[in-house]
Design a protein around this motif. Structure first.
Motif, PDB file in Angstrom:
ATOM      1  N   THR A 540       0.831  -1.201   0.000  1.00  0.00           N
ATOM      2  CA  THR A 540       0.000   0.000   0.000  1.00  0.00           C
ATOM      3  C   THR A 540       0.864   1.248   0.000  1.00  0.00           C
ATOM      4  O   THR A 540       0.532   2.258  -0.644  1.00  0.00           O
ATOM      5  CB  THR A 540      -0.948  -0.002   1.220  1.00  0.00           C
ATOM      6  N   LEU A 541       1.986   1.218   0.709  1.00  0.00           N
ATOM      7  CA  LEU A 541       2.922   2.347   0.708  1.00  0.00           C
ATOM      8  C   LEU A 541       3.440   2.614  -0.702  1.00  0.00           C
ATOM      9  O   LEU A 541       3.531   3.769  -1.139  1.00  0.00           O
ATOM     10  CB  LEU A 541       4.084   2.056   1.661  1.00  0.00           C
ATOM     11  N   GLU A 542       3.786   1.546  -1.405  1.00  0.00           N
ATOM     12  CA  GLU A 542       4.262   1.667  -2.785  1.00  0.00           C
ATOM     13  C   GLU A 542       3.214   2.368  -3.655  1.00  0.00           C
ATOM     14  O   GLU A 542       3.523   3.276  -4.438  1.00  0.00           O
ATOM     15  CB  GLU A 542       4.553   0.261  -3.314  1.00  0.00           C
ATOM     16  N   LEU A 543       1.953   1.964  -3.489  1.00  0.00           N
ATOM     17  CA  LEU A 543       0.862   2.578  -4.258  1.00  0.00           C
ATOM     18  C   LEU A 543       0.650   4.037  -3.853  1.00  0.00           C
ATOM     19  O   LEU A 543       0.442   4.907  -4.707  1.00  0.00           O
ATOM     20  CB  LEU A 543      -0.429   1.786  -4.039  1.00  0.00           C
ATOM     21  N   LEU A 544       0.704   4.312  -2.552  1.00  0.00           N
ATOM     22  CA  LEU A 544       0.466   5.673  -2.072  1.00  0.00           C
ATOM     23  C   LEU A 544       1.554   6.621  -2.557  1.00  0.00           C
ATOM     24  O   LEU A 544       1.277   7.788  -2.887  1.00  0.00           O
ATOM     25  CB  LEU A 544       0.396   5.679  -0.544  1.00  0.00           C
ATOM     26  N   HIS A 545       2.783   6.146  -2.621  1.00  0.00           N
ATOM     27  CA  HIS A 545       3.893   6.967  -3.127  1.00  0.00           C
ATOM     28  C   HIS A 545       3.624   7.370  -4.580  1.00  0.00           C
ATOM     29  O   HIS A 545       3.748   8.555  -4.953  1.00  0.00           O
ATOM     30  CB  HIS A 545       5.195   6.176  -3.005  1.00  0.00           C
ATOM     31  N   ALA A 546       3.230   6.410  -5.408  1.00  0.00           N
ATOM     32  CA  ALA A 546       2.944   6.711  -6.819  1.00  0.00           C
ATOM     33  C   ALA A 546       1.726   7.621  -6.942  1.00  0.00           C
ATOM     34  O   ALA A 546       1.713   8.550  -7.765  1.00  0.00           O
ATOM     35  CB  ALA A 546       2.729   5.413  -7.589  1.00  0.00           C
ATOM     36  N   LEU A 547       0.693   7.382  -6.137  1.00  0.00           N
ATOM     37  CA  LEU A 547      -0.512   8.223  -6.189  1.00  0.00           C
ATOM     38  C   LEU A 547      -0.188   9.654  -5.783  1.00  0.00           C
ATOM     39  O   LEU A 547      -0.704  10.611  -6.392  1.00  0.00           O
ATOM     40  CB  LEU A 547      -1.590   7.648  -5.269  1.00  0.00           C
ATOM     41  N   THR A 548       0.650   9.828  -4.778  1.00  0.00           N
ATOM     42  CA  THR A 548       1.037  11.175  -4.342  1.00  0.00           C
ATOM     43  C   THR A 548       1.675  11.955  -5.482  1.00  0.00           C
ATOM     44  O   THR A 548       1.349  13.130  -5.715  1.00  0.00           O
ATOM     45  CB  THR A 548       2.021  11.080  -3.157  1.00  0.00           C
ATOM     46  N   GLU A 549       2.576  11.303  -6.203  1.00  0.00           N
ATOM     47  CA  GLU A 549       3.234  11.976  -7.332  1.00  0.00           C
ATOM     48  C   GLU A 549       2.247  12.266  -8.451  1.00  0.00           C
ATOM     49  O   GLU A 549       2.248  13.362  -9.028  1.00  0.00           O
ATOM     50  CB  GLU A 549       4.393  11.122  -7.845  1.00  0.00           C
ATOM     51  N   ALA A 550       1.388  11.291  -8.776  1.00  0.00           N
ATOM     52  CA  ALA A 550       0.416  11.493  -9.856  1.00  0.00           C
ATOM     53  C   ALA A 550      -0.538  12.635  -9.526  1.00  0.00           C
ATOM     54  O   ALA A 550      -0.852  13.471 -10.385  1.00  0.00           O
ATOM     55  CB  ALA A 550      -0.360  10.197 -10.092  1.00  0.00           C
ATOM     56  N   ASP A 551      -1.005  12.688  -8.278  1.00  0.00           N
ATOM     57  CA  ASP A 551      -1.919  13.747  -7.845  1.00  0.00           C
ATOM     58  C   ASP A 551      -1.261  15.113  -7.981  1.00  0.00           C
ATOM     59  O   ASP A 551      -1.851  16.063  -8.510  1.00  0.00           O
ATOM     60  CB  ASP A 551      -2.332  13.474  -6.396  1.00  0.00           C
ATOM     61  N   ALA A 552      -0.033  15.222  -7.521  1.00  0.00           N
ATOM     62  CA  ALA A 552       0.660  16.509  -7.577  1.00  0.00           C
ATOM     63  C   ALA A 552       0.923  16.947  -9.016  1.00  0.00           C
ATOM     64  O   ALA A 552       0.700  18.110  -9.379  1.00  0.00           O
ATOM     65  CB  ALA A 552       1.970  16.418  -6.802  1.00  0.00           C
TER      66      ALA A 552
END
Length: 817
Positions: A540-552
């Motif tokens: 989940t951390l791996e996914l959240l890291h990618a989502l954070t970048e995509a969102d920004a």
């Protein structure tokens, strides 16, 4: 004020009488919108007619007419609109008399302080100027006689329209380029916080350009909702003119509340949302229309040459190239196959959309409208194929956007995802944000598509990106509201309970990493532990890291920087270290089913491959019929080199898409008491299009592939040369890694790549050529992404050394590149 009162006031042809009547009309609250614009144009006509009559009597000029062009010609006068006028004359009068006539009309207009765009021309001069100046020609297309010789105006209009239609192959591309340049300068109205209602893309200029295209008889704009969209934009401009007292088309922030009140709307957000929806309608109509214009012009240019090549006979039929089941490409667009039945195929909408996005093709507007009218609703929860097609659509990168907009224009997105209505065209007041909420969510999925090689579950990343701000349509903290909505949506589209929980966690905490990294002390262990507790697992951390970048990245240029990225990466490293206590154990061996065991025994007895095909189904749909999700193919055969690439290659030759696969060896005793390995391959496959091949043909080709008489690489290359795949989306490059602490019994090689025909065959060949043994394989296709894990050993049956494992990963990556 009644129309009688307007007429009475306007009987005085002097400036004061017209000014008083105009002021009364603009202050009247009972008839805003089109009635007021038409009344203002009529009032102005009456006044100018009286001026023209007096002026012609005083100057003695005959054979002249006063012509309204542009917006005034269309009868769409806003309170502060320019008066676009042409004094047309037949050239028979003295030049001085014509100049005097013009002065007697123009000066009273100027005396009132009205903006005036004017010219004096003969029909010949008007025609010549129009041929040289595209903007003049566009204005003359709306020419309307106000006073004087109507026959003179009618003749000019006929000539101008005939020229416009005759010169369409040259003039329309020039108009398209003019619109594109303006859009580049002004931006897209549907996303701007302070939009220009006239000049921005999707504004009144584009609506006028669509009228010009229709007048060319080359193509016509989609009419549904277009007139209403123009009315909304014109009404907003009227209210803006009256609120500011100025001839402005820019809807500035400080004036939006007043304009909203004037239009009877709740607040500035309601105003912007209404304006954005209108602009979106115009923009979509613009895209569809110009695509059709260029298609028609291409066909016209090709047809004479084609006739000559065919000896004057009939032109060749349009080629139709299959893209997916029920979906084909024809004439540069995605359309339905002749056998497609949307009323019986609930997944067809998403399958067509995914095929269009993956192929970087527009989806035909007529097809979208037909699907909106005839498509059968998806059952809830969705079948697996529908979920996979949604993920494929979201993973197509930039090509997703026009397809998504086409579906949204016909209401298909809110039908698929009812919660989408709350964020549709919703403005974001934060200047950091470039987009409306709904477009930001799609942009986040687009950005996430380039990060799919970084995560083990790209499907969860893409769906979480699409839903991360879904709570902004509700009161309160949008992350908290969004978690509830995302949980419902994820369950609706068919994810299992675990995946639903992951998506909900990602939405709830999509701001956690960036806010913690930029606002908290990362050297404080409590900070890192709190993030680890919220996230829960390394995956989940791996996914959240990618989502954070995509969102920004999808927010705007100010939302992401090298500094922010480094802070977030540092936090992720620290949290991952805390979560590393979750040791990965080797999975318990799965016992073969009774059928698998029967097939394995038969393969051991005969020494040949044994196959079985079974249709799979999920829960019954609303009609009580099972929803097919593919076909299970079981293969058993004695262990030998080359099985994986041979089997995968045969499936690729028969155009079977592998959705999931599992390969493992089971030990069976022989009659002599020895134990022999038998390979069991379990595949979930689906035909790219058409019917499934027979099991006997698959088995025969597999036998030939294993004995070397069927050259699979050569056959795949021949097919690719004969039917080259059209250029599709540019996917992120393949990524092959060694899973850390993946297993104690084997080395785990993870492959993340764009799914494509023959991909598994190429991976299998690369592993075989590297002289490693595949103990087991676990293959999954998540939308357009393949995420595969291969448990390999050396010839001695032991895991590979770290150096050899790294080298193997590089070899496989090179083979796929």
């Amino acid at each position: 004020m009644t129309s009688t009162e307007v007429t009475t006031e306007s009987e005085d042809s002097g400036p004061s009488g017209y000014a008083a009547a105009r002021l009364r009309l603009l202050q009247e609250k009972a008839q805003p919108g089109p009635p007021r614009r038409a009344a203002l144009a009529s009032l102005t006509d009456d006044w100018l007619t009286a001026l023209f009559a007096t002026a012609t009597e005083q100057t003695g000029v005959r054979g002249a007419a006063l012509v309204a062009v542009g917006g005034y010609g269309r009868g769409e006068l806003s309170p502060r609109s320019d008066l676009d006028l042409v004094l047309l004359h037949d050239g028979s009068a003295d030049a001085g008399a014509v100049a005097s006539l013009a002065d007697r009309i123009w000066y009273p207009v100027w005396d009132l302080g009205l903006a005036l765009d004017h010219s004096v021309r003969t029909p010949g001069e008007a025609r010549k100027t129009a041929a040289e100046d595209l903007k003049v020609q566009l204005g003359l297309l709306d020419a309307r006689p106000v006073a004087g010789d109507r026959g003179l105006v009618a003749a000019m209009r006929t000539t101008i329209l005939a020229d416009w239609r005759n010169q369409a192959p040259k003039r329309l591309p020039a108009l398209d380029e003019l619109c594109r340049e303006r859009a580049e300068r002004q931006g897209e109205l549907q996303f701007l916080l302070e939009p220009d209602l006239k000049e921005a893309r999707g504004g009144l200029r584009d609506a006028t350009a669509l009228r010009a295209v229709a007048a060319s008889w080359v193509a016509d704009a989609p009419r549904e909702g277009l007139a209403e969209a123009r009315r909304i934009l014109l009404d907003a401009r009227d209210a803006l003119h009256l609120t500011t007292g100025r001839a402005t088309d820019r809807l500035a922030l400080q004036e939006q509340d007043q304009v909203a009140t004037a239009l009877g709307l709740l607040d500035a957000d309601a105003l912007l949302r209404q304006v954005y929806e209108a602009a979106r309608t115009v923009s979509y109509a613009t895209d569809v229309t110009w695509r059709e214009v260029h298609r028609v012009l291409r066909a016209r240019s090709v047809r004479p040459r084609l006739r000559a090549m065919l000896g004057g006979g009939k032109t060749a039929a349009t080629e139709r190239t299959p893209l997916a089941e029920g979906v084909v490409e024809a004439d540069g667009e995605v359309v339905l196959a002749r056998t497609a039945r949307p009323e019986h195929d609930a997944v067809l909408v998403l399958r067509a959309a995914a095929a269009a996005a993956q192929s970087e093709l527009p989806i035909s507007r007529h097809v979208v409208r037909h699907l909106a009218a005839a498509a059968r609703p998806l059952p809830v929860p969705w079948p697996a194929e529908a979920r996979e097609e949604l993920v494929t659509l979201l993973g197509a990168g930039e090509a997703t956007i026009p397809v998504w907009e086409a579906l949204e224009a016909e209401g298909l997105i809110t039908r698929l995802l009812p919660d989408w209505e709350r964020v549709h065209c919703r403005p974001q007041r934060n200047p950091v944000h470039t987009w409306t909420v709904d477009r930001h969510l799609v942009e986040a999925a687009v950005r996430a598509s380039s990060l799919t090689r970084r995560v083990g579950r790209p499907d969860l990343l893409l769906v979480a990106a699409l839903l991360h701000d879904i709570g902004k349509g509700w009161p309160g903290d949008h992350s908290v509201a969004g978690e509830v909505i995302a949980r419902d949506v994820a369950a609706r589209i068919g994810f299992d309970q675990h995946d639903v929980g992951v998506i909900a966690t990602l939405v709830r905490h999509h701001l956690l990493l960036v806010e913690t990294a930029t606002r908290r002390d990362l050297d404080d262990p409590a900070t890192v532990r709190s993030v680890a507790t919220a996230v829960g697992s390394a995956s989940t951390l791996e996914l959240l890291h990618a989502l954070t970048e995509a969102d920004a990245l999808a927010t705007g240029p100010a939302a992401w920087s090298t500094w922010r990225a480094s802070l977030v990466a540092d936090l992720v490293t620290r949290v991952a270290a805390v979560l590393a206590g979750e040791a990965t154990a080797d999975p318990e061996p799965v016992e073969p089913s009774a059928e698998q065991e029967r097939l394995a025994i038969e393969a051991l007895r005969t020494g040949e491959p044994v196959l079985a095909l079974h249709a799979q189904a999920e829960t019954p749909n609303e009609d009580g019929e099972p929803e097919p999700i593919g076909v299970e193919l079981l293969i058993a055969l004695p262990d030998r080199p080359g099985v994986l690439p041979a089997a995968a290659g045969v499936l690729a030759l028969h155009r079977l898409t592998v959705r999931a696969a599992d390969l493992r060896a089971v030990e069976l005793p022989t009659e002599l008491g020895e134990c022999v390995d038998v390979l069991l391959l379990s595949w979930r496959v689906a035909a790219e299009y058409g019917s499934l091949p027979q099991a006997a043909r698959l088995r025969a080709d597999l036998v030939r592939a294993l004995d070397g008489s069927l050259d699979i690489p050569a056959r795949l290359a021949e097919r690719e040369a004969a039917y080259p795949r059209r250029r599709g989306v540019k996917a992120p490059p393949p990524r092959v890694t060694v899973a850390a602490a993946g297993s104690r019994l084997a080395t785990v090689i993870e492959v993340r790549a764009q799914d494509a025909p023959g991909l598994l065959h190429r991976i299998g060949r690369a592993l075989e050529q590297s002289a490693v043994r595949v103990r087991s394989a676990h293959v999954s296709t998540l939308g357009a992404n393949a995420v595969d894990a291969f448990y390999v050993t050396g010839a001695d049956g032991e895991p590979l050394s770290d150096a050899r494992a790294t080298e193997l990963a590089r070899e496989v990556e090179r083979a796929l590149g």
